[in-house]
Design an enzyme around this catalytic site. Structure first.
Site, mmCIF file in Angstrom:
data_model
loop_
_atom_site.group_PDB
_atom_site.id
_atom_site.type_symbol
_atom_site.label_atom_id
_atom_site.label_comp_id
_atom_site.label_asym_id
_atom_site.label_seq_id
_atom_site.Cartn_x
_atom_site.Cartn_y
_atom_site.Cartn_z
ATOM 1 N N ARG A 228 2.576 0.322 16.028
ATOM 2 C CA ARG A 228 2.305 -0.402 15.099
ATOM 3 C C ARG A 228 3.583 -1.483 14.757
ATOM 4 O O ARG A 228 4.708 -1.523 14.724
ATOM 5 C CB ARG A 228 2.227 0.149 13.772
ATOM 6 C CG ARG A 228 2.681 0.127 12.475
ATOM 7 C CD ARG A 228 3.052 1.395 10.600
ATOM 8 N NE ARG A 228 4.398 2.125 10.888
ATOM 9 C CZ ARG A 228 4.501 3.068 10.378
ATOM 10 N NH1 ARG A 228 4.131 3.764 10.237
ATOM 11 N NH2 ARG A 228 5.878 3.025 10.781
ATOM 12 N N TYR B 101 -4.356 -5.621 8.023
ATOM 13 C CA TYR B 101 -4.634 -5.970 6.271
ATOM 14 C C TYR B 101 -3.471 -6.745 6.282
ATOM 15 O O TYR B 101 -2.038 -6.608 6.609
ATOM 16 C CB TYR B 101 -5.338 -4.569 6.221
ATOM 17 C CG TYR B 101 -4.128 -4.036 5.315
ATOM 18 C CD1 TYR B 101 -3.142 -3.638 4.601
ATOM 19 C CD2 TYR B 101 -4.378 -2.618 6.828
ATOM 20 C CE1 TYR B 101 -2.214 -2.939 4.415
ATOM 21 C CE2 TYR B 101 -3.307 -1.853 6.844
ATOM 22 C CZ TYR B 101 -2.587 -1.849 5.668
ATOM 23 O OH TYR B 101 -1.368 -0.560 5.789
#
Length: 504
Positions: free
Chosen positions: A264, A297
């Site tokens: 991530r 996003y």
């Protein structure tokens, strides 16, 4: 046709050690990148200061025992004292709910100061309703730092098959109505609401004694103790409270490895736009394929984007006490080496040596109850129902826990106020915790199971759905709508009624 691919964001227990300083916050707030692997923090509200006993006496301190018969009618007019173990986001939100209702609470956090990661996550409108029930200040804290998805749709793309360029499914973004933010920003905002002195840092729980006197004696690694009326364990996926409550050898005492890892990063938005294109780069997109999938996003009103790559990593995880390790970017790139060029470009944006998180959950061995046999210790959030991030609802389940706990404790203590004896106080706490466990078990455990299934579907590992887009859609849609369409207020009212019934 609609898509249900929401924004899987890692749970507190799966967060990285990247942190951001909170320099304007009071005293001990700051960052420590070595301490937040499985526990996040945040806290503040303005109505009460804790009076919980926290002594530096050694573990051999004499606590005079009182016979059960003498306790039956013993007056106990002092304020009830609640301890929360774990100063993560759920622990702090729970504390804010108790403070909002005038309940005496102290939070014991193992880290020496507030820390949080720089990763992003999001909350649906149902989760925001739960925040409002906990305390309006919690929702206000979120809205100060969060923003809705600006694109009208959340879209699912096939990231693997050449020529499959159009979104296969999409739903109006208003359906879940996600508000996204940085975890660190939410912590900082929550920190503005916590009264000084509520959180005690550097408190590592070693053990507790849940004795017949109606008190719980907490023992910490630094030799100090604290005596309280009840304990709420919000200490994350590797919860010490859960392990003590169940016993070291109980199958549910420790979480299990899901054979999935995650990479991530919070990336510059312009880089994501360059990789995916203007339209996809500025929207909430998922790209799925064999043994992996990506989520990306934009974050709030910042020139940043959250990006996560999930991939299968079969076998065992070498060290279950350490859920992350540093690796080379090539291990992530290898997962998408045969994928479409735009997905490869997206993964190329990871830092050269990213952290890799092992995703654990409690799906295989769920706890039998969220409350101890005595009724004075309970667990919440990841400590009770650690989930994979594939339903984007792990944090939301913890917020729902907080809403119920604040409500039932307030209800029980109002009932108890007419008869302030030790036995009645114990009965009030037990009624509250049993009502909480009874109401929350089914929904939160179902989310754990369903989230695991959604991950398998996204990685084309589910035997029933395989790569069939329509079957994948139906499997996931059913599970997401059970999250989005849930009536939080009705659940809280049921919990309140159950608490009254158990107390009477």
């Amino acid at each position: 046709m609609g898509s249900l691919w929401s924004s899987p964001s890692l749970l507190p227990s799966q967060q990285d050690n990247e942190t951001e300083p909170f320099s304007h916050l009071p005293k001990e707030i700051g960052t420590d990148p070595t301490l937040r692997e499985d526990s996040n923090v945040s806290n503040r509200n303005s109505e009460a200061a804790s009076t919980s006993t926290d002594s530096s006496t050694n573990t051999n301190e004499n606590h005079a025992s009182t016979s059960q018969s003498s306790l039956e009618g013993a007056p106990d007019s002092g304020p009830i004292k609640i301890a929360i173990i774990g100063g993560g986001i759920i622990g702090i939100i729970t504390a804010l709910g108790l403070i909002h209702r005038g309940i005496n609470v102290t939070v014991y956090e193992r880290a020496p100061k507030y820390t949080e990661t720089s990763a992003g996550f999001s909350f649906s409108k149902g989760a925001r309703k739960a925040m409002e029930i906990v305390s309006p200040r919690v929702l206000e804290a979120l809205l100060r730092v969060a923003a809705p998805n600006k694109h009208p749709f959340i879209r699912y793309f096939d990231g693997f098959t050449p020529g499959a360029d159009e979104a296969q499914w999409q739903i109006p973004a208003e359906r879940p109505d996600y508000y996204g933010c940085l975890r660190a920003a939410f912590l900082e905002s929550l920190g503005q609401e916590v009264p000084e002195g509520i959180v005690k840092f550097g408190k590592v729980l070693e053990s507790y004694e849940d004795n017949e006197e109606g008190k719980v004696l907490l023992r910490f690694r630094d030799g100090s103790t604290a005596e309280v009326d009840a304990v709420i364990g919000c200490d994350g996926i590797k919860s010490r409270t859960r392990r003590i409550m169940l016993g070291d050898t109980h199958p549910a005492a420790a979480p299990g490895y899901t054979e999935i890892v995650a990479y991530r990063a919070v990336l510059p938005l312009e880089g994501v736009v360059a990789a995916l294109g203007e339209d996809r780069g500025h929207s909430h997109c998922l790209a799925v394929g064999p043994d992996a999938y990506t989520v990306s996003y934009p974050i709030a009103n910042k020139p940043l984007a959250n990006m996560i790559l999930f991939r299968k990593q079969r076998g065992s995880w070498a060290n279950s006490d350490k859920l992350l390790e540093t690796c080379h970017r090539s291990t992530a790139q290898d997962a998408v080496k045969d994928w479409k060029p735009e997905i490869q470009r997206l993964v190329d944006l990871l830092p050269e040596n990213p952290n890799k998180w092992a995703i654990f959950d409690t799906s295989d061995n769920p706890v039998p109850s969220y409350v101890s046999a005595s009724g004075r210790v309970c667990i919440a959030g990841d400590a009770a129902h650690a989930s994979t991030p594939f339903l984007a609802s792990g944090a939301a389940m913890g917020v729902e826990d907080a809403a119920v706990l604040a409500t039932v404790l307030n209800t029980a203590l109002k009932e108890q106020s007419y008869n302030k004896t030790t036995v009645v106080k114990r009965k009030a706490i037990t009624a509250a915790f049993q009502a909480y466990s009874g109401i929350r078990m089914q929904r939160s455990q179902r989310v754990v199971k369903d989230s695991r299934t959604v991950g398998e579907v996204c990685m084309w590992q589910d035997a029933e759905t395989a790569r069939d887009p329509e079957k994948c859609f139906q499997a996931i849609w059913q599970r997401y709508t059970q999250i989005w369409e849930f009536d939080v207020e009705e659940m809280v009212e049921r919990a309140r009624s159950e608490c009254v019934r158990l107390f009477s």
